[in-house]
Design an enzyme around this catalytic site. Structure first.
Site, mmCIF file in Angstrom:
data_model
loop_
_atom_site.group_PDB
_atom_site.id
_atom_site.type_symbol
_atom_site.label_atom_id
_atom_site.label_comp_id
_atom_site.label_asym_id
_atom_site.label_seq_id
_atom_site.Cartn_x
_atom_site.Cartn_y
_atom_site.Cartn_z
ATOM 1 N N ASP A 23 42.676 40.630 38.118
ATOM 2 C CA ASP A 23 41.584 41.902 38.997
ATOM 3 C C ASP A 23 42.493 42.304 40.074
ATOM 4 O O ASP A 23 42.498 43.496 40.927
ATOM 5 C CB ASP A 23 40.514 40.675 39.196
ATOM 6 C CG ASP A 23 39.411 42.122 39.392
ATOM 7 O OD1 ASP A 23 39.633 43.146 38.939
ATOM 8 O OD2 ASP A 23 37.755 41.826 39.467
ATOM 9 N N ASP B 4 32.899 42.761 35.386
ATOM 10 C CA ASP B 4 32.027 41.631 36.578
ATOM 11 C C ASP B 4 31.049 40.735 36.078
ATOM 12 O O ASP B 4 30.820 39.731 37.450
ATOM 13 C CB ASP B 4 32.447 42.111 37.800
ATOM 14 C CG ASP B 4 33.958 42.736 38.666
ATOM 15 O OD1 ASP B 4 34.308 42.404 37.680
ATOM 16 O OD2 ASP B 4 33.331 44.420 38.409
#
Length: 465
Positions: free
Chosen positions: A303, A350
């Site tokens: 990420d 997420d």
């Protein structure tokens, strides 16, 4: 997996300035939806895994240590492939050339890349028709005697009759598949309510189950033998089980699917996104705490790199017009829920990635799989655990930090940068305080995973019985 990030529109000279109340409302709405998905998904995951174990079924699609090692690399390949897909052809080659220069690739190779750009992006002056231009390029690579004029003309005509399959068509297909899966997830969530109502109706009949499957033999067989072949000689490529109540539920959810395909409204987007997240957390099974820790650490680096190191993540997030993120309008007070169009966004990755780890901790709390020590000492199971509750609070803190940093710097943030440390270190700290580090770290549901070793064990157990 293409994971998106939390983001708001950048503040520029002519951008709309939103008040604190507007930003807080949109952030709290995303906050509440993400917590709701994780709690409900974790509860359903515990029920689902416990039911599979009680029925002595192996759990399909588990993420073991092996899959956890490969997951960030696979996700990076998919993400970068989507990024190149959305880039115009000339920009793709230019991007590769610029990266080659940054990596100090020898100049001769950079020149070859530039030559490739010129060769494949320049339109031949002999024709303005794209189909004929392509064939001219192909024919230029082959000696002329192998491409007679009649064959060339026929190829041009045939190419012109083919349906256009470009970026827009691929995007429509991808959007439909994602929306259909989201509507199916929504249908599975409302199925208990549908079943309770349908069972009370007359003339419905029993809830007949159906199974659609595609089976492959591991060795050569004659026609008809695969149906009666032993399980060790066959494997399922796919299995799809459903019943009449599933069909009714899907029909009831079809307006959401159709509405989103036509309107792309944020409400239908969130219905699909929330359903996706809950069902994803329920069915994506982490086989052990070690596998979950490795997965979180790998995606933590993934990420950060793709958000801070490149524009790949944000480009893909903006390029895919599909419900792969949750949205809530910041201008809802100004334009109302139907006309609002300025959104705060939170990627489903997420939610689902930390969510499957938190679901594992809930199964640890509820002792879905007991350790040998606990099996010998049942009184130990009376001792309460709070790893799930504490880690949910830790996730809430990490998400709050993500949103605070996002609003402070007015830029997309890699949410896992803040969520992973909170979700990983807080339960380990609690385990250290309670003296259960070894029990937590070694918690493993691997013996219930659907793999070759466990299938042999289950088959031998059935034979003995």
């Amino acid at each position: 997996m293409a994971e998106t990030t939390t983001e708001v529109p950048s503040t520029v000279a002519n951008a709309t300035v939103f008040t604190f109340e507007e930003q807080a409302t949109s952030s709290l709405a995303l906050y509440g939806m993400s917590i709701f998905c994780i709690i409900i998904g974790s509860i359903r995951s515990t029920q689902y895994i416990r039911r599979q174990i009680e029925k002595k079924r192996l759990i399909e699609g588990s993420i073991t240590m092996r899959e956890a090692k490969k997951f960030p690399i696979s996700a990076s390949c998919v993400l970068f492939g989507l990024y190149l897909f959305f880039k115009p052809a000339n920009e793709r080659f230019n991007w590769v050339a610029s990266v080659a220069q940054k990596l100090r690739v020898p100049e001769e190779y950079v020149q070859k890349i530039n030559a490739t750009i010129i060769n494949y992006t320049a339109v031949p002056e002999t024709s303005t028709d794209p189909a004929e231009s392509l064939l001219i390029r192909l024919a230029s690579k082959v000696p002329h005697q192998y491409v007679p004029e009649a064959i060339h003309a026929g190829a041009v005509w045939a190419y012109g009759q083919l349906p256009t399959l470009g970026k827009n068509e691929c995007m429509l297909l991808l959007t439909f598949l994602i929306c259909f899966e989201g509507a199916s997830s929504f249908a599975s969530l409302i199925k208990p309510l549908v079943s309770a109502i349908v069972k009370r109706l007359p003339l419905i009949g029993f809830n007949a189950p159906y199974l659609l499957s595609l089976k492959k033999g591991k060795k050569e067989m004659e026609e008809g033998d695969i149906e009666e072949a032993k399980s060790k000689d066959t494997e399922y490529l796919c299995k799809f089980e459903f019943d009449r109540h599933d069909i009714i539920s899907l029909l009831l959810c079809s307006p959401v699917l159709i509405s989103h395909l036509y309107k792309r409204h944020w409400i239908t987007n969130n219905i699909i996104g929330v359903s996706f997240s809950i069902v994803g957390i329920q069915h994506l099974h982490l086989s052990s705490f070690k596998a979950g820790s490795l997965l979180l650490c790998g995606l933590f680096l993934y990420d950060i790199f793709w958000v801070f190191g490149t524009d790949v993540m944000t480009s893909v997030a903006k390029g895919i017009d599909a419900p792969i993120l949750l949205q809530f309008p910041q201008d809802i007070y100004r334009n109302g829920p139907w006309e609002a169009n300025k959104y705060s966004m939170l990627g489903l990755g997420d939610i689902v990635i930390p969510g499957i780890f938190i679901a594992l901790l809930r199964r640890f709390d509820y002792r879905v799989v007991q350790s040998t020590a606990e099996a010998k000492a049942p009184q130990a199971s009376l001792k309460g655990r709070y790893y799930f509750s504490v880690t949910v609070i830790a996730y809430m803190a990490g998400l709050f930090i993500t949103m605070a940093v996002m609003h402070r710097f007015k830029a997309a943030q890699p949410a896992l940068l803040y969520l992973v440390p909170c979700c990983l270190f807080v339960p380990l700290l609690l385990a250290a305080i309670r003296g259960e580090v070894s029990a937590l770290w070694n918690y493993d549901e691997g013996k219930h995973v659907d793999n070759e070793e466990n299938r042999k064990r289950v088959d031998s157990g059935k034979k003995n019985n």
